[in-house]
Scaffold this active site. Structure first.
Site, PDB file in Angstrom:
ATOM      1  N   TYR A  67     -43.404 -28.126  25.789  1.00 59.75           N
ATOM      2  CA  TYR A  67     -44.781 -27.916  25.351  1.00 59.75           C
ATOM      3  C   TYR A  67     -45.714 -27.932  26.548  1.00 59.75           C
ATOM      4  O   TYR A  67     -45.570 -28.764  27.454  1.00 59.75           O
ATOM      5  CB  TYR A  67     -45.192 -29.032  24.389  1.00 59.75           C
ATOM      6  CG  TYR A  67     -46.653 -28.980  23.994  1.00 59.75           C
ATOM      7  CD1 TYR A  67     -47.065 -28.292  22.858  1.00 59.75           C
ATOM      8  CD2 TYR A  67     -47.625 -29.616  24.769  1.00 59.75           C
ATOM      9  CE1 TYR A  67     -48.404 -28.224  22.507  1.00 59.75           C
ATOM     10  CE2 TYR A  67     -48.971 -29.553  24.423  1.00 59.75           C
ATOM     11  CZ  TYR A  67     -49.354 -28.853  23.287  1.00 59.75           C
ATOM     12  OH  TYR A  67     -50.671 -28.799  22.942  1.00 59.75           O
TER      13      TYR A  67
ATOM     14  N   GLU B 277     -52.425 -22.745  24.620  1.00 58.86           N
ATOM     15  CA  GLU B 277     -51.316 -23.611  24.210  1.00 58.86           C
ATOM     16  C   GLU B 277     -50.021 -22.798  24.110  1.00 58.86           C
ATOM     17  O   GLU B 277     -49.972 -21.771  23.433  1.00 58.86           O
ATOM     18  CB  GLU B 277     -51.624 -24.242  22.847  1.00 58.86           C
ATOM     19  CG  GLU B 277     -50.574 -25.243  22.397  1.00 58.86           C
ATOM     20  CD  GLU B 277     -50.878 -25.827  21.023  1.00 58.86           C
ATOM     21  OE1 GLU B 277     -51.043 -25.042  20.059  1.00 58.86           O
ATOM     22  OE2 GLU B 277     -50.970 -27.059  20.909  1.00 58.86           O
TER      23      GLU B 277
END
Ligand code: ADP
Ligand code: MG
Length: 392
Positions: free
Chosen positions: A108, A196
């Protein structure tokens, strides 16, 4: 402003951030054609302004162009309901057909502005592919943070620290470091409020790719990016939100409440939330008319609130500084008459011409109670809610 994954991918491409080969399709036939061009297994991804698509059936792996066509046909024209949408979901009007990668590890990485330190901050975690909110809550130590410098940017050695913290294989460190510095450029040069990548993947042959990308653009900086303004997709918005946008009003829909709230100013919205809760109910929405609303805007604001079918009662909290209470009162009365709404209203009016405003409401002959203070509004709201019966 939110944009679609395929649009965000095009921005990453421009900045040299590696993504799987992919193209967007609006028809099943196009999907089939793209899938045969890419060859092998592909993933069909619903293009909607919401995450959590995988778990909701909006990301599907298929083996052949024919299956890509079939899955696309089953998705297009439907609405996808994910953890991040309301119960009504969002319409699927396009899909992205992407090359399927052999994934070894899902990581991530994201960049946001940290208001406390006044700089972009890169957040990274080895726990990619899942709910990062959950990771932040249950295992916050698994999120690694590095702030960029507003003047210098993100230096290569700091980007390398992030790559190392992600535990990528030795031979992927260089590519990951470059990906992170390029991503930082994407964030800064496009005035993003969020970039993101979830997941950032390491493939079986140790290549690194941004597999899923979400970009939010800062509304207040859009004027600097006319080329990005065209990426807006209003169809992904709630119809009432669209109307509010057009009228220059800030509207937020909240799930589960039954009190429609109209305020002028964000601070008042907070206080109004408190009063609503104190009266034992939850807000169904918030509509901020801003400081200098004229009668036409107030009427449109009122109509938007009334058109929210969850609203059983309306609480208006006004502090008139630049706005005038009598103008707002006239706007409310004329809109209430025009819409013929039966929804009861409680109006707290303070500031410029408050007494005149309350008098206009009292003379209207409508089910509107004007009061000169917030505490009084809470008492009236509670009494009216009791009259209506039921609970949230
Ligand atoms: P969302 O976050 O909306 O659920 P993602 O794009 O992250 O959508 O996809 C969900 C999951 O599907 C990913 O975590 C990954 O495991 C898998 N996936 C997505 N795209 C691909 C791809 N191109 N190749 C292989 N797997 C993929
Ligand atoms: Mg994702």
């Amino acid at each position: 402003m939110n944009i679609h994954e395929y649009q965000a991918k095009a921005i990453l491409d421009k900045f040299g951030v590696p993504t799987p080969r992919a193209e967007v399709a609006s028809t099943p036939a196009e999907a089939k054609e793209i899938a045969s061009r890419i060859g092998g297994r592909v993933v069909v991804k619903a293009q909607v302004h919401a995450g959590g698509r995988g778990k909701a059936g909006g990301v599907k792996l298929v083996d052949s162009p024919a299956m890509a066509e079939e899955v696309t046909a089953s998705l297009l024209g439907t609405r996808l309901v994910t953890k991040q949408t309301g119960a009504a979901g969002v319409p699927i009007e396009k899909v992205m057909i992407a090359e399927a990668l052999d994934i070894k590890d899902e990581l991530y990485i994201s960049i946001v502005v940290d208001g406390d330190i006044g700089a972009p901050v890169v957040m990274a975690s080895t726990e990619g592919g899942m709910d990062i909110e959950e990771v932040a809550e249950s295992t916050p130590e698994k999120i690694f943070r590095v702030a960029g410098d507003p003047l210098i940017g993100l230096t290569t050695y700091r980007a390398r620290d992030i790559a190392l913290a992600l535990g990528v294989p030795d031979k992927s460190v260089r590519a990951t470091t470059k990906l992170i510095t390029d991503l930082y450029q994407v964030f800064v040069e496009n005035d993003c409020s969020l970039v993101e990548i979830n997941p950032l993947v390491i493939t079986e042959d140790d290549q690194v790719f941004a597999l899923d990308v979400k970009i939010n653009l800062e509304d207040d900086a859009l004027f600097r990016h006319p080329e990005l303004a065209g990426l807006r997709d209003s169809n992904q918005q709630d119809p009432l939100e669209q109307r509010a946008d057009k009228a220059g009003l800030a509207y937020v829909k909240l799930d589960g409440g039954r009190v429609g709230c109209m305020v002028n100013g964000a601070g008042l919205a907070m206080a109004t939330m408190d009063i609503t809760k104190a009266a034992g109910a939850d807000p169904a929405n918030f509509l901020d008319i801003g400081g200098s609303a004229d009668q036409a805007r107030i009427e449109e604001a009122f109509k938007i609130i009334v058109d929210d079918t969850d609203v059983e009662i309306i609480l208006i909290n006004l502090f008139a500084g630049i706005a005038r209470s009598d103008v707002v009162a006239q706007g409310i009365v004329s809109a209430a008459k025009e819409t013929k709404t039966a929804v009861p209203m409680v109006v707290a009016m303070r500031g410029t011409n408050a007494a005149e405003g309350i008098q206009i409401l009292a003379d209207s002959g409508l089910n509107i109670t004007g009061v000169p203070d917030l505490a009084g509004a809470a008492v009236v709201l509670k009494a009216k809610l009791l009259e209506l019966g039921g609970s949230n």
